[in-house]
Design a protein around this motif. Structure first.
Motif, PDB file in Angstrom:
ATOM      1  N   PHE A 144     -37.104   5.476  33.418  1.00 43.66           N
ATOM      2  CA  PHE A 144     -37.448   4.150  32.900  1.00 43.66           C
ATOM      3  C   PHE A 144     -37.963   4.270  31.468  1.00 43.66           C
ATOM      4  CE2 PHE A 144     -37.952   4.038  37.459  1.00 43.66           C
ATOM      5  CZ  PHE A 144     -37.406   2.817  37.838  1.00 43.66           C
ATOM      6  N   GLY A 145     -37.743   3.221  30.677  1.00 46.19           N
ATOM      7  CA  GLY A 145     -38.239   3.189  29.305  1.00 46.19           C
ATOM      8  C   GLY A 145     -39.593   2.519  29.169  1.00 46.19           C
ATOM      9  N   ASP A 146     -40.323   2.357  30.269  1.00 49.26           N
ATOM     10  CA  ASP A 146     -41.651   1.739  30.211  1.00 49.26           C
ATOM     11  C   ASP A 146     -42.587   2.568  29.342  1.00 49.26           C
ATOM     12  OD1 ASP A 146     -40.860  -0.288  32.027  1.00 49.26           O
ATOM     13  OD2 ASP A 146     -41.223   1.071  33.702  1.00 49.26           O
ATOM     14  N   ILE A 147     -43.543   1.870  28.712  1.00 52.46           N
ATOM     15  CA  ILE A 147     -44.408   2.533  27.737  1.00 52.46           C
ATOM     16  C   ILE A 147     -45.865   2.590  28.176  1.00 52.46           C
ATOM     17  CG2 ILE A 147     -45.218   2.499  25.336  1.00 52.46           C
ATOM     18  CD1 ILE A 147     -42.610   0.948  24.677  1.00 52.46           C
ATOM     19  N   ASN A 148     -46.425   1.456  28.629  1.00 52.44           N
ATOM     20  CA  ASN A 148     -47.862   1.486  28.920  1.00 52.44           C
ATOM     21  C   ASN A 148     -48.341   0.482  29.967  1.00 52.44           C
ATOM     22  OD1 ASN A 148     -47.912  -0.984  27.539  1.00 52.44           O
ATOM     23  ND2 ASN A 148     -48.522  -0.036  25.595  1.00 52.44           N
ATOM     24  N   LEU A 149     -47.457  -0.157  30.705  1.00 51.84           N
ATOM     25  CA  LEU A 149     -47.890  -1.117  31.725  1.00 51.84           C
ATOM     26  C   LEU A 149     -48.120  -0.375  33.044  1.00 51.84           C
ATOM     27  CD1 LEU A 149     -45.518  -4.117  30.920  1.00 51.84           C
ATOM     28  CD2 LEU A 149     -47.873  -3.726  30.150  1.00 51.84           C
ATOM     29  N   GLU A 150     -49.380  -0.060  33.310  1.00 55.62           N
ATOM     30  CA  GLU A 150     -49.730   0.815  34.426  1.00 55.62           C
ATOM     31  C   GLU A 150     -49.356   0.218  35.778  1.00 55.62           C
ATOM     32  OE1 GLU A 150     -50.665   4.077  36.327  1.00 55.62           O
ATOM     33  OE2 GLU A 150     -50.926   3.967  34.152  1.00 55.62           O
ATOM     34  N   ASP A 151     -49.574  -1.096  35.964  1.00 59.86           N
ATOM     35  CA  ASP A 151     -49.258  -1.688  37.264  1.00 59.86           C
ATOM     36  C   ASP A 151     -47.757  -1.654  37.540  1.00 59.86           C
ATOM     37  OD1 ASP A 151     -48.894  -3.452  35.196  1.00 59.86           O
ATOM     38  OD2 ASP A 151     -49.596  -5.222  36.271  1.00 59.86           O
ATOM     39  N   LEU A 152     -46.950  -1.826  36.489  1.00 59.90           N
ATOM     40  CA  LEU A 152     -45.503  -1.754  36.660  1.00 59.90           C
ATOM     41  C   LEU A 152     -45.069  -0.332  36.999  1.00 59.90           C
ATOM     42  CD1 LEU A 152     -42.815  -3.236  36.568  1.00 59.90           C
ATOM     43  CD2 LEU A 152     -42.735  -2.820  34.099  1.00 59.90           C
ATOM     44  N   TRP A 174     -43.804   7.304  27.968  1.00 64.83           N
ATOM     45  CA  TRP A 174     -45.111   6.840  28.420  1.00 64.83           C
ATOM     46  C   TRP A 174     -46.242   7.289  27.488  1.00 64.83           C
ATOM     47  CZ3 TRP A 174     -46.074   3.157  31.734  1.00 64.83           C
ATOM     48  CH2 TRP A 174     -47.401   2.947  32.143  1.00 64.83           C
ATOM     49  N   GLY A 175     -47.056   6.310  27.078  1.00 60.89           N
ATOM     50  CA  GLY A 175     -48.252   6.596  26.298  1.00 60.89           C
ATOM     51  C   GLY A 175     -48.039   6.753  24.806  1.00 60.89           C
ATOM     52  N   ILE A 176     -46.801   6.740  24.344  1.00 60.46           N
ATOM     53  CA  ILE A 176     -46.549   6.838  22.903  1.00 60.46           C
ATOM     54  C   ILE A 176     -46.869   5.490  22.263  1.00 60.46           C
ATOM     55  CG2 ILE A 176     -44.820   7.291  21.115  1.00 60.46           C
ATOM     56  CD1 ILE A 176     -43.288   8.965  23.148  1.00 60.46           C
ATOM     57  N   PRO A 177     -47.604   5.449  21.152  1.00 63.99           N
ATOM     58  CA  PRO A 177     -47.928   4.169  20.509  1.00 63.99           C
ATOM     59  C   PRO A 177     -46.670   3.362  20.214  1.00 63.99           C
ATOM     60  CG  PRO A 177     -49.222   5.939  19.542  1.00 63.99           C
ATOM     61  CD  PRO A 177     -48.220   6.594  20.450  1.00 63.99           C
ATOM     62  N   THR A 178     -46.720   2.070  20.507  1.00 69.15           N
ATOM     63  CA  THR A 178     -45.527   1.241  20.347  1.00 69.15           C
ATOM     64  C   THR A 178     -45.083   1.140  18.893  1.00 69.15           C
ATOM     65  OG1 THR A 178     -46.941  -0.725  20.351  1.00 69.15           O
ATOM     66  CG2 THR A 178     -45.928  -0.096  22.441  1.00 69.15           C
ATOM     67  N   ALA A 179     -46.029   1.160  17.956  1.00 70.14           N
ATOM     68  CA  ALA A 179     -45.650   1.114  16.541  1.00 70.14           C
ATOM     69  C   ALA A 179     -44.846   2.358  16.167  1.00 70.14           C
ATOM     70  CB  ALA A 179     -46.890   0.997  15.662  1.00 70.14           C
ATOM     71  N   THR A 180     -45.245   3.499  16.702  1.00 72.17           N
ATOM     72  CA  THR A 180     -44.503   4.742  16.456  1.00 72.17           C
ATOM     73  C   THR A 180     -43.093   4.642  17.015  1.00 72.17           C
ATOM     74  OG1 THR A 180     -46.530   6.072  16.521  1.00 72.17           O
ATOM     75  CG2 THR A 180     -44.444   7.226  16.908  1.00 72.17           C
ATOM     76  N   LEU A 181     -42.980   4.111  18.228  1.00 71.66           N
ATOM     77  CA  LEU A 181     -41.672   4.028  18.878  1.00 71.66           C
ATOM     78  C   LEU A 181     -40.713   3.113  18.127  1.00 71.66           C
ATOM     79  CD1 LEU A 181     -42.733   3.848  22.637  1.00 71.66           C
ATOM     80  CD2 LEU A 181     -41.590   5.748  21.482  1.00 71.66           C
TER      81      LEU A 181
END
Length: 241
Positions: free
Chosen positions: A98-106, A126-133
């Motif tokens: 999955f390409g999810d980044i930081n939504l823990e409940d999902l 996971w956990g990479i800052p969204t601005a960086t991505l």
């Protein structure tokens, strides 16, 4: 690691797949996408199925399509997804990416559902800052168009714009640059994972509204994090060219 990749057609999926394809220990055997059975469009993004088929052909990975009946609840959705995953598990697939980044409940929801069919979830971004991505996405050479915006969080005029540095500069304060809070969704039409660009033309912009589920518990979100429904969404239709 034999895997299936949960593909939305958007920026997070594309960047995540790019990372995964460079990992020699990971073998992606299929893309998997959910579509509305009544419209043949990607759920949430509103992109026509034909364009996702063209993406998969250009990426050269088979696409598995899961059709969702109109108004399907979480129980029905979970059953359909397990039916889609199980054949992969039986042929030796061990992971779903999955390409999810930081939504823990999902993330927890995905892990719990996959565990029921003996598949592990994998989240390379996971956990990479969204601005960086998002800056990596642009600098790597990907090209994407914004296909959906939540009007409560972003003006409808952003629908149909290219995801570029100017787009990021124009985002209001508080809007996540990856749209991780549901502010916007994208369609990726070119980049290093594609053999050739996916051709399209911009169509009309359409506003739609959605009501909450009939059952308040019918959601994959924690109750205190469930999406609000006091809003409309602007979609920019993409026409295959």
């Amino acid at each position: 690691m034999r895997s299936i990749f949960n593909w939305s057609g958007g920026k997070d999926s594309a960047l995540c797949l790019h990372h995964v394809l460079q990992d020699k220990s990971c073998q992606v055997e299929a893309l998997l996408t959910t579509f509305s059975g009544s419209t043949n469009r990607v759920t949430m993004h509103g992109v026509r199925q034909e364009l996702l088929v063209r993406q998969a052909a250009s990426i050269d990975i088979p696409l598995t399509k899961v059709s969702l009946p109109e108004g399907v609840g979480m129980e029905g959705y979970n059953q359909l997804m397990q039916e889609a995953w199980l054949p992969f598990q039986k042929r030796g697939i061990t992971h779903a990416i999955f390409g999810d980044i930081n939504l823990e409940d999902l993330r927890q929801y995905r892990e719990n559902q996959l565990a029921k069919v003996g598949i592990k979830a994998h989240f390379p971004l996971w956990g990479i800052p969204t601005a960086t991505l998002v800056h990596d996405f642009i600098s790597t050479g990907f090209k994407a168009v914004v296909v959906c915006v939540n009007e409560r969080l972003l003006d409808g005029s952003f629908a149909g714009r290219m995801l570029d540095e100017k787009f990021l500069q124009d985002l209001p304060a508080g809007v996540d640059p990856c749209g991780e809070n549901g502010e916007f969704h994208t369609f990726v039409f070119d980049g290093p994972i594609f053999k050739e660009p996916v051709a399209f033309q911009l169509g009309e912009r359409v506003r739609k509204t959605y009501g909450p589920p009939a059952n308040a518990d019918d959601s994959c979100y924690d109750k205190d994090k469930a999406p609000d429904y006091d809003t409309g969404f602007w979609f920019c239709d993409l026409l295959p060219a």
